[in-house]
Design a protein around this motif. Sequence first.
Motif, PDB file in Angstrom:
ATOM      1  N   ARG A  80       0.783  -1.231   0.000  1.00 18.58           N
ATOM      2  CA  ARG A  80       0.000   0.000   0.000  1.00 18.58           C
ATOM      3  C   ARG A  80       0.817   1.285   0.000  1.00 18.58           C
ATOM      4  NH1 ARG A  80      -1.414   2.503   4.962  1.00 18.58           N
ATOM      5  NH2 ARG A  80      -3.188   3.362   3.828  1.00 18.58           N
ATOM      6  N   LEU A  81       2.069   1.222   0.449  1.00 16.27           N
ATOM      7  CA  LEU A  81       2.856   2.462   0.507  1.00 16.27           C
ATOM      8  C   LEU A  81       3.732   2.677  -0.730  1.00 16.27           C
ATOM      9  CD1 LEU A  81       3.962   2.336   4.248  1.00 16.27           C
ATOM     10  CD2 LEU A  81       2.062   3.625   3.221  1.00 16.27           C
ATOM     11  N   LEU A  82       3.761   1.711  -1.613  1.00 17.07           N
ATOM     12  CA  LEU A  82       4.744   1.774  -2.700  1.00 17.07           C
ATOM     13  C   LEU A  82       4.446   2.859  -3.735  1.00 17.07           C
ATOM     14  CD1 LEU A  82       5.493  -2.016  -3.204  1.00 17.07           C
ATOM     15  CD2 LEU A  82       6.961  -0.273  -2.194  1.00 17.07           C
ATOM     16  N   GLY A  83       3.178   3.276  -3.827  1.00 13.73           N
ATOM     17  CA  GLY A  83       2.831   4.312  -4.802  1.00 13.73           C
ATOM     18  C   GLY A  83       3.632   5.594  -4.604  1.00 13.73           C
ATOM     19  N   SER A  84       4.039   5.866  -3.369  1.00 13.18           N
ATOM     20  CA  SER A  84       4.740   7.133  -3.148  1.00 13.18           C
ATOM     21  C   SER A  84       6.218   7.070  -3.523  1.00 13.18           C
ATOM     22  CB  SER A  84       4.566   7.585  -1.698  1.00 13.18           C
ATOM     23  OG  SER A  84       4.798   6.507  -0.847  1.00 13.18           O
ATOM     24  N   SER A  85       6.692   5.914  -4.018  1.00  7.39           N
ATOM     25  CA  SER A  85       8.090   5.854  -4.469  1.00  7.39           C
ATOM     26  C   SER A  85       8.208   5.205  -5.853  1.00  7.39           C
ATOM     27  CB  SER A  85       8.927   5.073  -3.458  1.00  7.39           C
ATOM     28  OG  SER A  85       8.402   3.764  -3.305  1.00  7.39           O
ATOM     29  N   CYS A  86       7.154   5.356  -6.670  1.00  6.10           N
ATOM     30  CA  CYS A  86       7.137   4.640  -7.950  1.00  6.10           C
ATOM     31  C   CYS A  86       8.211   5.174  -8.902  1.00  6.10           C
ATOM     32  CB  CYS A  86       5.767   4.753  -8.604  1.00  6.10           C
ATOM     33  SG  CYS A  86       5.333   6.438  -9.027  1.00  6.10           S
ATOM     34  N   PRO A  87       8.798   4.278  -9.709  1.00  8.81           N
ATOM     35  CA  PRO A  87       9.840   4.710 -10.635  1.00  8.81           C
ATOM     36  C   PRO A  87       9.302   5.371 -11.908  1.00  8.81           C
ATOM     37  CG  PRO A  87       9.562   2.339 -10.776  1.00  8.81           C
ATOM     38  CD  PRO A  87       8.657   2.808  -9.660  1.00  8.81           C
TER      39      PRO A  87
ATOM     40  N   ARG B 167      19.115  -2.204 -16.614  1.00  5.98           N
ATOM     41  CA  ARG B 167      19.661  -0.885 -16.286  1.00  5.98           C
ATOM     42  C   ARG B 167      21.001  -1.031 -15.551  1.00  5.98           C
ATOM     43  NH1 ARG B 167      21.117   3.686 -17.715  1.00  5.98           N
ATOM     44  NH2 ARG B 167      21.226   5.252 -16.065  1.00  5.98           N
ATOM     45  N   THR B 168      21.059  -1.962 -14.607  1.00  8.43           N
ATOM     46  CA  THR B 168      22.313  -2.195 -13.885  1.00  8.43           C
ATOM     47  C   THR B 168      23.413  -2.581 -14.861  1.00  8.43           C
ATOM     48  OG1 THR B 168      21.143  -2.848 -11.881  1.00  8.43           O
ATOM     49  CG2 THR B 168      23.413  -3.623 -12.097  1.00  8.43           C
ATOM     50  N   CYS B 169      23.105  -3.487 -15.783  1.00  3.63           N
ATOM     51  CA  CYS B 169      24.110  -3.951 -16.737  1.00  3.63           C
ATOM     52  C   CYS B 169      24.570  -2.798 -17.643  1.00  3.63           C
ATOM     53  CB  CYS B 169      23.565  -5.110 -17.573  1.00  3.63           C
ATOM     54  SG  CYS B 169      23.353  -6.606 -16.594  1.00  3.63           S
ATOM     55  N   GLU B 170      23.626  -1.970 -18.074  1.00  2.00           N
ATOM     56  CA  GLU B 170      23.992  -0.810 -18.911  1.00  2.00           C
ATOM     57  C   GLU B 170      24.998   0.073 -18.187  1.00  2.00           C
ATOM     58  OE1 GLU B 170      19.633  -0.026 -21.032  1.00  2.00           O
ATOM     59  OE2 GLU B 170      20.385   1.472 -19.602  1.00  2.00           O
ATOM     60  N   VAL B 171      24.677   0.381 -16.932  1.00  2.00           N
ATOM     61  CA  VAL B 171      25.534   1.295 -16.162  1.00  2.00           C
ATOM     62  C   VAL B 171      26.893   0.646 -15.890  1.00  2.00           C
ATOM     63  CG1 VAL B 171      25.756   2.440 -13.914  1.00  2.00           C
ATOM     64  CG2 VAL B 171      23.606   2.577 -15.177  1.00  2.00           C
TER      65      VAL B 171
ATOM     66  N   GLY C 207      24.157   4.593  -8.541  1.00  2.00           N
ATOM     67  CA  GLY C 207      22.707   4.757  -8.372  1.00  2.00           C
ATOM     68  C   GLY C 207      21.874   3.637  -8.971  1.00  2.00           C
ATOM     69  N   VAL C 208      22.481   2.477  -9.142  1.00  2.00           N
ATOM     70  CA  VAL C 208      21.705   1.317  -9.602  1.00  2.00           C
ATOM     71  C   VAL C 208      21.937   0.155  -8.631  1.00  2.00           C
ATOM     72  CG1 VAL C 208      21.673   1.991 -12.031  1.00  2.00           C
ATOM     73  CG2 VAL C 208      23.553   0.573 -11.171  1.00  2.00           C
ATOM     74  N   ILE C 209      21.104  -0.869  -8.757  1.00  2.00           N
ATOM     75  CA  ILE C 209      21.148  -1.974  -7.791  1.00  2.00           C
ATOM     76  C   ILE C 209      22.116  -3.044  -8.289  1.00  2.00           C
ATOM     77  CG2 ILE C 209      19.775  -3.679  -6.531  1.00  2.00           C
ATOM     78  CD1 ILE C 209      17.305  -1.896  -7.136  1.00  2.00           C
TER      79      ILE C 209
ATOM     80  N   ASN D 228      16.375   6.341 -12.344  1.00  2.00           N
ATOM     81  CA  ASN D 228      17.693   5.950 -12.856  1.00  2.00           C
ATOM     82  C   ASN D 228      17.982   4.458 -12.715  1.00  2.00           C
ATOM     83  OD1 ASN D 228      20.475   6.541 -13.743  1.00  2.00           O
ATOM     84  ND2 ASN D 228      20.989   5.885 -11.661  1.00  2.00           N
ATOM     85  N   TRP D 229      17.365   3.809 -11.727  1.00  2.00           N
ATOM     86  CA  TRP D 229      17.734   2.424 -11.406  1.00  2.00           C
ATOM     87  C   TRP D 229      16.942   1.382 -12.203  1.00  2.00           C
ATOM     88  CZ3 TRP D 229      13.356   0.138  -9.546  1.00  2.00           C
ATOM     89  CH2 TRP D 229      12.404   0.971  -8.951  1.00  2.00           C
ATOM     90  N   ILE D 230      16.101   1.842 -13.139  1.00  2.00           N
ATOM     91  CA  ILE D 230      15.296   0.882 -13.904  1.00  2.00           C
ATOM     92  C   ILE D 230      15.195   1.337 -15.359  1.00  2.00           C
ATOM     93  CG2 ILE D 230      13.072   1.991 -13.313  1.00  2.00           C
ATOM     94  CD1 ILE D 230      11.915  -0.920 -13.052  1.00  2.00           C
ATOM     95  N   ALA D 231      15.298   0.386 -16.278  1.00  5.19           N
ATOM     96  CA  ALA D 231      15.152   0.726 -17.700  1.00  5.19           C
ATOM     97  C   ALA D 231      13.665   0.867 -18.039  1.00  5.19           C
ATOM     98  CB  ALA D 231      15.781  -0.381 -18.551  1.00  5.19           C
TER      99      ALA D 231
END
Length: 474
Positions: free
Chosen positions: A128-135, A257-261, A277-279, A452-455
Amino acid sequence: MIDYTEKIPNNVDLGRDRGLQRALEHWQPAYMGWWYDMGPNESHNFEVYLRTAISVEPDGWAQFGYVKMPEYRWGIFLQPRDEKREVNFGIHKGQPAWQEVPGEYRSTLRRVIVTQGDTEPASVEQQRLLGSSCPSMYDLRNIFQVNVEEGRHLWAMVYLLHRYFGRDGREEAEALLARRSGDADNPRILGAFNEPTPDWLAFYMFTFFTDRDGKFQLCALAESGFDPLSRTCRFMLTEEAHHMFVGETGVTRIIKRTCEVMKENKVEDPAQVRALGVIDLQTIQRYLNFHYSVTLDLYGSDVSSNAANYFTNGLKGRFRETKLDDDHVLSEAEYPVYEVIGDKIVKKNVPALTALNERLRDDYIEEIADGVGRWQRVIDEAGIPFKLMLPHKGFHRAIGNFAGHHISVNGDVLTAEAWDKRKHEWLPSPADEKFVQSLMTGRVVEPGQFANWIAPPLRGINSKPLDFEYVRFN
Ligand SMILES: [Fe+2]
Ligand SMILES: [Fe+2]
């Protein structure tokens, strides 16, 4: 076709059964109260580009449009009835499928339906709280789609409880709105549904791993001799496919995205990867290990007389039961399970009837392995020498033959001390979670923008462009 002129949209001719309709209309405001309290946080005014079921036919069942989520038309949709359907396994094999609950299986069936039903609101609470940090807006729309459909799955189970289980069913339907994920006093029934989903990596892992458990459970229940349960689950499965898509592609996009970076900056060391800034892939592996292992527990004990009874009595079948080429009674067959003896894991054959949980878990593992293989391809294509792995089946298990043992990801039996020393090589540490969450501190809300952390995904929803306004915030 679904009747949307009714207060509760349905294709079960609800209007003909006044008592049932009244009971469900009484439950409806309680459900809405739950949604306002426990549904996606601060989202009630958003207009979200959602799909709504308009027909249960496999082709073109959904319609897309902007909806405020509290106005989503949750309803009761069953796959059409096949008059010739039979019970396809167990001692009642060959009898016409049951249209009413057989008296002797009443409490068992009710338990099965309640256990399934309980997972549906649980995942909404977990997310329920994830909407406030959506990519991105695209991802925000997807999580909301998953949430409203889990709400509808709750409706699906509550319909069965109200329609077929009388007063007991109505009480269970109320209890489904009273339990809370992670609550100390009144938790959800199953372990994985009380774990927090604190960030978007956890969300994608959850929808890949745990929604897929949902798929396998629904597939097994779709084989049920109790026809209304079967028809309900069949329609739920069409919705579940999207949830797993969100999970699989979400993790794919993070890996990509991680692989690109990593390639652009020629770094491999996890600390350097994080600094960009990537995982890091190691953290992704640890999240994978966690979600895989807690989800494996959802299948229950390796050897289970309950599972044998469900099958023998025709209540819950195997994955793709009618496609399997055997006697569908399993009176002679055996199936391998594993046990820990001393510091060894040994295989032993048991009557297949008692090993049906293990068998469903194995069917699940096969599908999971394919998905992880697809993630691996993204890494391989980037030319990065990192191998994702599925941990040993016994790793980090709390239910079944491995419970109470300390099994490494490679299947070594460890002492408690050795396990404790190494567990954060394999499971996310508080520091890992803190890092992941540090990337997800606010919403990305410009159409077409991605954190930044997701393509970005390959394509938008319903052929819309990536910069489509999937959510209007008002
Ligand atoms: Fe569901
Ligand atoms: Fe789901």
